[in-house]
Design a protein around this motif. Structure first.
Motif, short mmCIF file in Angstrom:
data_model
loop_
_atom_site.label_atom_id
_atom_site.label_comp_id
_atom_site.label_asym_id
_atom_site.label_seq_id
_atom_site.Cartn_x
_atom_site.Cartn_y
_atom_site.Cartn_z
N ARG A 137 0.73 -1.17 -0.10
CA ARG A 137 0.08 -0.17 0.01
C ARG A 137 0.82 1.06 -0.03
O ARG A 137 0.35 2.50 -0.17
N TRP A 138 2.24 1.17 0.17
CA TRP A 138 3.14 2.08 0.41
C TRP A 138 4.18 2.23 -0.82
O TRP A 138 4.03 1.23 -1.76
N THR A 139 5.06 3.09 -0.93
CA THR A 139 5.99 3.06 -1.93
C THR A 139 7.40 3.62 -1.00
O THR A 139 6.97 4.10 0.23
N PRO A 140 8.44 3.16 -1.62
CA PRO A 140 9.62 3.84 -0.54
C PRO A 140 9.42 5.38 -0.54
O PRO A 140 9.89 5.81 0.55
N GLU A 141 8.91 6.07 -1.71
CA GLU A 141 8.80 7.44 -1.50
C GLU A 141 7.87 7.84 -0.53
O GLU A 141 8.15 9.07 0.20
N SER A 142 6.60 7.33 -0.51
CA SER A 142 5.79 7.60 0.60
C SER A 142 6.14 7.18 1.97
O SER A 142 6.22 7.97 2.87
N MET A 143 6.97 6.30 2.24
CA MET A 143 7.65 5.91 3.40
C MET A 143 8.60 7.10 3.70
O MET A 143 8.70 7.49 4.90
N ARG A 144 9.44 7.44 2.97
CA ARG A 144 10.34 8.52 3.13
C ARG A 144 9.59 9.88 3.69
O ARG A 144 10.25 10.61 4.42
N ASP A 145 8.45 10.11 3.16
CA ASP A 145 7.68 11.24 3.34
C ASP A 145 7.37 11.13 4.84
O ASP A 145 7.24 12.31 5.76
N VAL A 146 6.98 10.01 5.23
CA VAL A 146 6.52 9.68 6.65
C VAL A 146 7.78 9.89 7.81
O VAL A 146 7.71 10.52 8.75
N LEU A 147 8.79 9.28 7.04
CA LEU A 147 9.92 9.60 8.11
C LEU A 147 10.44 10.71 8.06
O LEU A 147 11.25 11.06 9.03
N ASN A 165 13.02 -4.56 -5.37
CA ASN A 165 12.78 -3.40 -4.70
C ASN A 165 13.39 -3.31 -3.28
O ASN A 165 13.41 -2.10 -2.77
N ALA A 166 13.81 -4.45 -2.89
CA ALA A 166 14.13 -4.25 -1.29
C ALA A 166 15.12 -3.17 -1.13
O ALA A 166 15.00 -2.56 -0.07
N PRO A 167 16.29 -2.97 -1.85
CA PRO A 167 17.27 -1.96 -1.65
C PRO A 167 16.76 -0.75 -1.51
O PRO A 167 17.14 0.37 -0.93
N ASP A 168 15.66 -0.33 -2.33
CA ASP A 168 15.02 0.96 -2.40
C ASP A 168 14.45 1.26 -1.21
O ASP A 168 14.41 2.49 -0.76
N TRP A 169 13.71 0.23 -0.48
CA TRP A 169 13.34 0.48 0.90
C TRP A 169 14.21 0.98 1.76
O TRP A 169 14.23 1.77 2.63
N ILE A 170 15.46 0.25 1.71
CA ILE A 170 16.45 0.64 2.68
C ILE A 170 16.92 1.82 2.48
O ILE A 170 16.97 2.72 3.15
N ALA A 171 17.23 2.21 0.81
CA ALA A 171 17.72 3.57 0.65
C ALA A 171 16.82 4.67 1.46
O ALA A 171 17.19 5.73 1.42
N ARG A 199 21.84 -9.01 0.07
CA ARG A 199 22.46 -8.46 1.13
C ARG A 199 23.55 -7.23 0.71
O ARG A 199 23.56 -6.23 1.28
N THR A 200 24.14 -7.73 -0.44
CA THR A 200 25.27 -6.92 -0.86
C THR A 200 24.44 -5.65 -1.26
O THR A 200 25.11 -4.55 -1.15
N ARG A 201 23.64 -5.69 -2.06
CA ARG A 201 22.71 -4.70 -2.51
C ARG A 201 22.15 -3.73 -1.37
O ARG A 201 21.95 -2.30 -1.57
N ILE A 202 21.64 -4.44 -0.35
CA ILE A 202 20.89 -3.73 1.03
C ILE A 202 22.47 -3.04 1.42
O ILE A 202 22.02 -1.69 1.74
#
Length: 207
Positions: A137-147, A165-171, A199-202
């Motif tokens: 229901r979210w995107t990395p960008e919308s999570m970034r806005d909340v943070l 897309n896992a690394p995008d969430w970490i970024a 794990r390398t990409r994270i």
């Protein structure tokens, strides 16, 4: 292991492998594939038959692994999971009795939330980290806005996080991500290569 140590391990790994299956045997095979492939942070869902017994077995076989329980909805389930050897508890929603029980017996607790208001309530309840669920229901960008508004919230997006897309969430600021069967499919060699690459990409995404 102390709660803060469990959270340090989760943050260092950047990914929590979620094990959920229709039988304990299937769950055991998936869990052992992940553990043998170098992913030593696993959440065993209590929706899996005989999940507490599986946690006990894995604790004996992999004493250095950090094992947790998922879908923990009440204090009784929390205690059962901790007694089996769970070092952290994960819920799809916020249950304050799970948080208090987990903390009473030394387990880190990661309740689920889906709105900024729920995130604040989870922080107030003492959550060690917060499962952003479902992440689809979210995107990395919308999570970034909340943070940007709640930089103190340690978020763990789960449900809809992919290998791609896992690394995008970490970024974007996530402490870690939760992922299921995408990690354990195929042979141990295939899973090892997949998990090592992830794990390398994270690590790269963290900068």
């Amino acid at each position: 292991m102390y709660r803060w140590q469990a959270m340090n391990v989760i943050a260092e790994h950047g990914v929590v492998g979620i094990i959920r299956a229709e039988t304990a045997q299937q769950a055991g095979l998936r869990a052992r594939t992940c553990l043998d492939s170098g992913l030593s942070v696993l959440e065993i869902s209590l929706t899996t038959p005989d999940a507490p017994e599986l946690i006990k077995e894995l604790r004996r076989e992999y004493p250095s692994a950090l094992l947790g329980a998922g879908t923990v909805l009440d204090a009784a389930s929390a205690w059962t999971a901790i007694a089996a050897g769970a070092g952290f508890l994960v819920s799809p929603s916020l249950h304050e009795d799970v948080v208090s029980t987990g903390h009473r017996y030394g387990a880190a607790v990661i309740p689920g939330t889906d709105t900024p208001g729920e995130i604040v309530r989870a922080l107030s309840a003492g959550a060690d980290a917060i499962k952003l669920f479902p992440a689809s229901r979210w995107t990395p960008e919308s999570m970034r806005d909340v943070l940007a508004a709640l930089p103190q919230a340690p978020l763990v997006p789960t449900g809809g996080v992919s290998l791609e897309n896992a690394p995008d969430w970490i970024a974007a600021g996530a402490v870690a991500v939760g992922m299921g069967s995408a990690l354990s499919r195929g042979s141990t060699d295939e899973a090892t290569a997949r998990i090592s690459d992830l794990r390398t990409r994270i690590r790269t995404a963290r900068g």
